[in-house]
Scaffold this active site. Structure first.
Site, PDB file in Angstrom:
ATOM      1  CB  CYS A 340       4.951   6.850   5.274  1.00 47.44           C
ATOM      2  SG  CYS A 340       5.311   7.298   3.544  1.00 47.44           S
ATOM      3  CG  HIS A 442       0.229   5.556   3.954  1.00 50.36           C
ATOM      4  ND1 HIS A 442       0.474   6.312   5.067  1.00 50.36           N
ATOM      5  CD2 HIS A 442       1.112   5.957   3.009  1.00 50.36           C
ATOM      6  CE1 HIS A 442       1.467   7.163   4.805  1.00 50.36           C
ATOM      7  NE2 HIS A 442       1.872   6.966   3.560  1.00 50.36           N
TER       8      HIS A 442
END
Length: 501
Positions: A340, A442
């Site tokens: 991310c 994630h």
């Protein structure tokens, strides 16, 4: 047992942060779910950059997602209706019922809180409508009387919803008698009327030696103890709620053949539970590198985690001298993974023209991947699944990010993720030599086969790894067993009050 048709609720409030409220709530959720009750977790207000995505495209605190798992149900936005995600020392993104409503400075949020109480009560009552029992977790300390005006996190919510409270104290940090009695002293009479008793958490040694302590606390409060909970060693195998867990001492990694993974401890680190499956693996050492430390020269992998303020954390990364260490790591042939915000940092440029995560601006990235990121557009919040491009392993997780990433490096994707219509789209990027990779997904390392394949490529030989999901489930069962032995669950359930419609 809860009578048929009656919905009850019980709220755990702590004498301070990190006293174990989240873990106790998860264990109670699992214990009472195993008794056949429909249990729902709830936290009216949370502050954490460890978040999870719900099936309806919202986001909640990671602790409530774990508690939902303990209940055997998918997480929903109503389980944590107000989530604050810190971006600076005095400001945070405000998430209400799963959706961002903007950023607020600490002072401005104090004036916003009274407007959020009806939303919290709305979510609470929706959960109660589908439950036999709602286990509620407070935030921080019930003794923060300076923040009582408009409070929705602790006693303010308890009073508004008319729910009973159990005070939780942490004996491991010392001063538990003073913390419980001191909390009681600063409560108002109306707040004290909601308190049903206490729980002593994280006890080490013989609980019988604390008998006089329990007597003293009960005499001052006029309330019983529901039990003394010994230290639960399995807590380290469950996701931590906030970054205070990263500041605790870490074990040495001197074993031969150990894969060493270093994670720079960014100032605004987010979703660091992405590392939990790697931490749990035998033969793997994951070390969080604290500010002021150099990245060790013997690392096999440097993993850049998520961030709530990517440009600010990129500057923080450079200020620690870590960019120079990372360049040396790459020259030695080490692996680099960015997740991310960490993925965005690995590119050539990050731009935030609208000041979404802080002051408007841009900065050169670490230039290990040929991509560029502009922080703009709607926040991406979605569950996702697909396959890895290298080994073909199945992966699943969630995306939670602001920003659009483009560039030639995307022609070598890390993953292919499935769309709702069954087609696949490339995701992430891998360097030409295969040693640097980044992804927005994630939960990537929760996929056992993918994680094992990743580790085997580093050690250049296959080894048996753990089944991470099964390990978490087994730990939740062990936690429930632990609480069933050391807490008076029937008395706690009897203390839970019927929910006012």
């Amino acid at each position: 047992m809860v009578p048929c048709g009656v919905v009850r609720a019980l709220m755990l409030q702590g004498t301070g942060s990190d006293v174990g409220k989240s873990l106790l709530a998860a264990g109670l959720c699992r214990a009472w779910t195993r008794q056949g009750l429909r249990v729902r977790p709830f936290k009216p207000q949370n502050m954490s950059n460890n978040a999870a995505v719900t099936a309806d495209g919202g986001e909640i605190g990671r602790a409530q997602a774990l508690q939902a798992l303990a209940c055997g149900i998918p997480p929903s936005s109503d389980m944590n209706p107000v989530l604050l995600k810190p971006q600076t020392d005095v400001g945070a993104q405000v998430i209400v019922q799963g959706r961002s409503i903007g950023n607020a400075q600490a002072g401005a949020f104090q004036t916003l809180k009274p407007q959020l109480l009806p939303r919290a009560l709305e979510s609470f009552r929706r959960l109660a409508a589908e439950a036999d029992l709602v286990v509620i977790e407070g935030a921080g300390s019930a003794a923060e009387v300076n923040l009582r005006e408009g409070d929705i996190a602790n006693m303010g919510f308890a009073l508004a919803a008319s729910v009973p409270v159990v005070l939780v104290g942490d004996i491991d940090r010392g001063g538990v008698i003073a913390s419980l009695i001191g909390t009681w002293v600063v409560l108002t009479e109306a707040e004290r009327a909601l308190v049903r008793g206490t729980i002593i958490n994280k006890f080490r040694g013989d609980p019988n030696l604390f008998a006089d302590g329990l007597r003293i606390i009960s005499e001052h409060l006029g309330r019983p103890s529901f039990g003394v909970v010994p230290w639960f060693e399995g807590a380290a195998r469950l996701p931590a709620e906030d970054a205070v867990a990263l500041e605790k001492p870490q074990p040495a990694d001197d074993g031969a053949g150990v894969i060493r993974i270093g994670v720079p401890r960014l100032a605004r680190i987010a979703n660091f539970d992405d590392l939990d499956p790697l931490i749990a693996e035998p033969g793997v050492s994951v070390r969080f590198i604290q500010p002021g430390e150099a990245l060790p020269g013997d690392l096999d992998v440097v993993l850049l985690p998520g961030s709530k303020a990517t440009l600010a954390d990129l500057a923080f990364f450079r200020a620690q001298g870590w960019e120079i260490d990372l360049q040396a790591h790459v020259r030695r042939g080490g692996f680099v993974v960015g997740l991310c915000g960490g993925y965005q940092m690995l590119g050539r440029l990050i731009a935030d023209p609208g000041g979404i995560e802080g002051p408007p601006g841009e900065a050169a990235g670490l230039s290990l991947l040929d991509v560029t990121t502009v922080l703009e557009g709607e926040k991406v919040l979605r569950l996702a699944e697909g396959t890895a491009c290298i080994g073909g392993e199945a992966v699943q997780g969630y995306e939670m990010h602001i920003g659009r990433t483009t560039g030639a490096g995307l022609s070598r994707p890390l993953l292919r993720l499935r769309d709702g219509d069954g087609t696949t789209q490339p995701e992430g990027a891998v360097s030409t030599d295969g040693r640097v990779m980044g992804s927005y997904l994630h939960g990537l390392f929760q996929a056992d086969v993918f994680r094992h394949g990743f580790l085997d490529r580093i050690r250049r030989r296959p080894e048996n790894g753990i089944a991470f999901g099964a390990s978490v489930e087994a730990t939740l069962d062990a936690l429930a067993d632990h609480l069933e032995v050391h807490l008076e669950l029937n008395a706690l359930l009897a203390a839970a009050a019927p929910v006012r419609a």
